[in-house]
Design an enzyme around this catalytic site. Structure first.
Site, PDB file in Angstrom:
ATOM      1  N   ASP A  55      13.010 -12.510  57.693  1.00 60.23           N
ATOM      2  CA  ASP A  55      13.135 -11.642  56.507  1.00 60.23           C
ATOM      3  C   ASP A  55      13.459 -12.431  55.253  1.00 60.23           C
ATOM      4  OD1 ASP A  55      15.844 -12.202  57.344  1.00 60.23           O
ATOM      5  OD2 ASP A  55      16.489 -10.610  55.997  1.00 60.23           O
ATOM      6  N   ASP A  81      13.948 -13.571  64.032  1.00 58.84           N
ATOM      7  CA  ASP A  81      15.246 -13.591  63.354  1.00 58.84           C
ATOM      8  C   ASP A  81      15.989 -12.282  63.686  1.00 58.84           C
ATOM      9  OD1 ASP A  81      17.153 -14.308  61.205  1.00 58.84           O
ATOM     10  OD2 ASP A  81      16.234 -12.605  60.175  1.00 58.84           O
ATOM     11  N   ASP A 104      19.399 -10.715  61.810  1.00 54.41           N
ATOM     12  CA  ASP A 104      19.904  -9.909  60.684  1.00 54.41           C
ATOM     13  C   ASP A 104      18.814  -9.716  59.630  1.00 54.41           C
ATOM     14  OD1 ASP A 104      22.959  -9.754  61.225  1.00 54.41           O
ATOM     15  OD2 ASP A 104      22.467 -11.858  61.519  1.00 54.41           O
TER      16      ASP A 104
END
Ligand SMILES: O=C(O)COP(=O)(O)O
Ligand SMILES: [Mg+2]
Length: 235
Positions: A187, A17, A19
């Site tokens: 995240d 991922d 961001d």
């Protein structure tokens, strides 16, 4: 990591991922959104509020920011008013984001070393983000991260975004790997839900956004404080 020990022979590839996992982009989001809001003669939104809105793509982010700054007494009408402003807001946001992309953001500690070590162990890497591809590619290049990835897919690359499993399945297809041997590194609960549904093992970083919720409450196979921990086991 807590529940799975990281054995590189279990994986052929990793899907990472962007961001909140590789780059702390909260400053870019705040700058682009607040320039957009100013163009629309609306008040600014704080980075703390933005942190809870990030992770579900730009459309969701813009609509959430617009609803958030609309007068509280009109809260019930805010979603409809936000929707009415969306086209102009999206055009302004895109303009500003592309102008400032990467200027107010930083690569998290351990990311470069972690990615290097994963590549050195022969894992193939793809980046899969809900950010538009046209934002993601220049950001990776600006931060010197683009060379690690065979594939980069944004939130507009497929019919549906994470937490739907489709983008993970399609990314595995593009890499030529099977989900059970492709590790998702993210995240947020968005990443974990998509990975679970696609059949990919999933590890979450503890320093990202996760929609403002504690990440350790998310159903995942493990948690790391830095990407270097993924590469800690001897090759
Ligand atoms: O919603 C976004 O733009 C960011 O999403 P990401 O965490 O999937 O990179
Ligand atoms: Mg993320």
């Amino acid at each position: 990591m807590n529940s799975i020990s990281f054995d590189h022979t279990r994986f052929d590839a990793a899907i990472v991922d962007l961001d909140g996992t590789m780059v702390d982009t909260l400053g870019d989001f705040a700058e682009a959104l607040n320039r957009m809001l100013s163009d629309l003669s609306l008040p600014p939104v704080s980075p703390a509020a933005i942190e809870r809105m990030v992770g579900k793509g730009s459309e969701h982010l813009i609509l959430s920011a617009l609803s958030h700054v609309m007068a509280p007494e009109a809260a019930g009408e805010a979603p409809a008013r936000a929707q009415a402003l969306f086209d102009r807001a999206w055009e302004r946001y895109q303009h500003h984001y592309l102008e400032i992309n990467g200027r107010y953001s930083a690569v998290y500690p351990g990311v470069l070393e972690g990615l290097k070590a994963l590549r050195a162990r022969g894992l193939r890497l793809a980046c899969l983000t809900n950010k538009p591809t046209s934002f993601a590619k220049p950001l990776l290049a600006a931060k010197g991260l683009d060379g690690f990835f065979e594939q980069v897919f944004g939130g507009d690359a497929f019919e549906r975004k994470k937490p739907d499993p489709l983008p993970l399945r399609k990314t595995c297809e593009a890499l030529g790997t099977v989900p059970s041997r492709t590790l998702m590194v993210g995240d947020s609960s968005n990443d974990a839900r998509a990975a679970r549904a696609a059949g990919c093992p999933v590890v979450l970083v503890t320093y990202g956004y996760n929609h403002g919720e504690p990440v350790r409450g998310v159903d995942a196979d493990g948690f790391v404080d830095a990407l270097t921990e993924l590469a800690a086991a001897p090759a």
